[in-house]
Design an enzyme around this catalytic site. Structure first.
Site, PDB file in Angstrom:
ATOM      1  N   CYS A   1       0.742  -1.298   0.057  1.00 53.07           N
ATOM      2  CA  CYS A   1      -0.123   0.018   0.026  1.00 53.07           C
ATOM      3  C   CYS A   1       0.778   1.050   0.121  1.00 53.07           C
ATOM      4  CB  CYS A   1      -0.802   0.069   1.223  1.00 53.07           C
ATOM      5  SG  CYS A   1      -1.992  -1.554   1.436  1.00 53.07           S
TER       6      CYS A   1
ATOM      7  N   LEU B   1      -3.633  -1.745  -1.438  1.00 52.01           N
ATOM      8  CA  LEU B   1      -3.626  -2.818  -2.504  1.00 52.01           C
ATOM      9  C   LEU B   1      -4.070  -4.011  -1.751  1.00 52.01           C
ATOM     10  CD1 LEU B   1      -2.693  -3.761  -5.491  1.00 52.01           C
ATOM     11  CD2 LEU B   1      -0.610  -4.178  -4.530  1.00 52.01           C
TER      12      LEU B   1
ATOM     13  N   ILE C   1      -4.856  -7.548  -0.653  1.00 44.85           N
ATOM     14  CA  ILE C   1      -3.814  -8.877  -1.015  1.00 44.85           C
ATOM     15  C   ILE C   1      -4.483  -9.765   0.120  1.00 44.85           C
ATOM     16  CG2 ILE C   1      -1.895 -10.106  -0.586  1.00 44.85           C
ATOM     17  CD1 ILE C   1      -1.852  -8.112  -2.893  1.00 44.85           C
TER      18      ILE C   1
ATOM     19  N   GLY D   1       2.513  -3.184   3.412  1.00 41.72           N
ATOM     20  CA  GLY D   1       3.647  -4.225   3.544  1.00 41.72           C
ATOM     21  C   GLY D   1       2.767  -5.344   3.867  1.00 41.72           C
TER      22      GLY D   1
END
Length: 587
Positions: free
Chosen positions: A2, A45, A47, A71
């Site tokens: 991110c 992002l 995940i 992370g």
């Protein structure tokens, strides 16, 4: 993966502008917190836990602890199991594990995390901000602190959105020509700093005081493990480092080159049918080897080598001279095009197992120097500046040098002090008359440990952190792809650097212990392949659009990062051809 931004006052418009500037790092969702004289912003992002429960900023049960995080914490399930006894979780994310770990252990929570991370926590009760970065520096974090203003972000460009006054650091320009990157904690701007790896910051919001603390460092020792014990422990560690990086709610791929590192990861994953094997077609011979190794299961991705050449430079925000950023961008773009959001790579293998050619070159130089007459060394130094063939010039120079750090700099492709005298203006150099050109390398150089481990420690703390990891982060995040590297697990580095040198590095053989472990598992054409770089043929660059005959003033590198990039790539040729250019002078 991110992007995070924040500062110590309320301004919703600014935090949104900062978030927008790094949206590529997390295009799936965005969130912000603007209250209590704090502004936090997050680009996600997705995940793990793709639901809205994973969106950030994220809080603890009573809302007194707020986090934004970039992370992955690979051991989050293990930590969550322990924390669940006292805390209630509302998501399946690793972000929430950090929140509750901080509640339980305070600043020491970072010592529990195995992962790649940069995060910021707002502790309402203590009235502090707590920021931290992972042990090896995989994930970036920059900050500005001046006149009571504290600003942080995943990238420099976001901080620049705040319109704070920035001035260019002349020593950073000078260092760039030495190291081919701007070394930590510097950036190209005097007022913006990089938070170092394995370091955290505590910022007192009331007193406007900043404390920076290192929480981990690598130590060198010589254990009593025999070869069999080392091999067994190493294999067990590698398997675990791979397995914990497979936790994902989106498809995972492996970038499979014809190299030993990615081939080793492939070996331990070959029975996992859910892993997408990817290879970018840049070399016909490598394509054949990858097809052979993977039994034709690898997807061969065609890329346009001219695509977005100019576009990539804005993602570094400061001068950066590693040409492998170009193919790294291409393969990340190819992964994105194939809907692969998480990629495993072999990054870190060269530092971990001593695989770089400059290790062998350094050993060779020291051996030759022992039998080289002093008078002959002086002649070689003079010849090094007269010879027009860069390879010979470099060879003569390193053999004539009495300074190990100067030799190391030259082998890595940087400018030495003598070369910088040829290309920088006299007024510029006068300001740096007593400057230590090799201060960054000197910080980690320790000739009291075995030479190979000394070189490894040096690379881990400099080249890996400020070059390799920067390149991978910026180019993967440019394409909204998360890169996970099993060989970047801190446990592996601690183990290898505590292993008896004669066991893991024998007969000056690069990656000896890894080759020994994989001897009966990988074919000889992989094990015996000559080490290849991951560079880009910079001669393909259009000379008209990217001139190399440069005269710069103080702000030149910032305005023309493309040109600075090319200078760094061709420093040997550049020093030979442009001895009369006065870099640092006014145009």
């Amino acid at each position: 993966m991110c992007g995070i931004v924040g500062f110590n006052w309320c301004d919703k418009s600014l935090v949104c502008q900062m978030m927008e500037s790094i949206k590529n790092r997390g295009p799936d969702a965005e969130g912000f917190y603007v209250k209590d004289n704090i502004s936090f912003g997050h680009q996600r992002l997705s995940i793990i836990d793709l639901s809205e429960n994973g969106n950030q900023p994220l809080t603890n049960e009573d809302g007194s602890i707020i986090i934004i995080f970039n992370g992955e914490i690979y051991n989050f399930n293990e930590l969550k199991h322990k924390l669940q006894k006292k805390h209630k979780f509302k998501s399946n994310t690793d972000s929430e594990v950090i929140v509750h770990a901080y509640e339980e252990y305070g600043e020491d929570c970072v010592k529990l995390f195995n992962g790649m991370f940069a995060f910021a926590i707002y502790d309402k009760n203590k009235e502090i901000l707590f920021l931290a970065r992972d042990r090896l520096g995989v994930k970036p974090l920059f900050y500005y602190f001046l006149n009571g203003k504290f600003i942080f972000a995943s990238e420099i460009k976001a901080i620049k959105k705040s319109s704070v006054q920035l001035t260019i650091d002349d020593t950073a320009i000078y260092d760039y020509f030495t190291y081919r990157y701007v070394p930590t904690p510097k950036t190209i701007f005097n007022e913006i700093k990089k938070l170092d790896a394995a370091t955290y910051i505590v910022f007192d919001l009331k007193e406007k005081h900043l404390k920076e603390q290192k929480y981990w460092s690598l130590n060198v020792s010589e254990s009593t493990y025999d070869e069999k014990e080392v091999l067994n422990t190493l294999e067990s560690l590698i398997k675990d480092c791979i397995n914990i990086r497979l936790i994902s709610d989106v498809p995972i791929g492996l970038f499979l080159s014809a190299g030993l590192d990615s081939s080793t990861i492939f070996h331990f994953l070959k029975d996992n049918t859910e892993i997408n094997l990817l290879h970018v077609a840049t070399n016909t011979n490598e394509v054949k080897l990858v097809r052979r190794l993977s039994y034709n299961k690898a997807h061969i991705l065609e890329v346009d080598s001219t695509k977005e050449f100019d576009e990539i430079f804005k993602y570094f925000d400061e001068p950066f001279a590693d040409s492998s950023a170009i193919p790294t961008n291409l393969i990340s773009n190819a992964a994105n095009d194939n809907n692969i959001k998480v990629i495993l790579t072999g990054d870190g293998g060269d530092e971990l197992f001593a695989g770089y050619r400059h290790y062998s070159q350094f050993f060779t130089v020291k051996k030759i120097q022992k039998i080289l007459p002093k008078q002959f060394k002086k002649r070689l130094r003079s010849l090094s500046f007269k010879v027009r063939i860069s390879v010979l010039s470099k060879g003569f120079f390193v053999l004539s040098s009495n300074d190990d750090l100067e030799i190391y700099t030259k082998l890595l492709g940087g400018f030495t002090r003598d070369e910088k005298k040829m290309i920088f203006s006299k007024p510029f150099l006068e300001k740096l008359e007593n400057y230590d050109d090799y201060w960054y390398f000197r910080k980690y150089w320790n000739d009291q440990v075995p030479l190979i481990k000394n070189l490894q420690i040096l690379d881990i703390n400099t080249f890996l952190k400020d070059d390799i990891l920067v390149k991978v982060d910026r180019m993967s995040m440019k394409n909204s792809v998360e890169v996970r590297s099993p060989f970047l697990d801190y446990r592996l580095f601690e183990f290898i650097l505590s292993t008896k040198t004669g066991i893991f590095f024998k007969n000056d053989t690069l990656k000896y212990i890894l080759k020994l472990m994989m001897r009966d598992r990988l074919p000889d054409y992989i094990l015996n392949m000559k080490k290849k770089g991951f560079g880009y043929p910079i001669k393909k660059v259009d000379a008209q659009n990217h001139p190399s005959n440069l005269i710069i003033d103080k702000e030149y590198i910032i305005r023309n990062k493309k040109n600075a990039f090319i200078i760094g790539l061709n420093c040997d040729d550049y020093a030979q051809k442009n001895k009369k250019n006065n870099l640092g002078s006014k145009k």
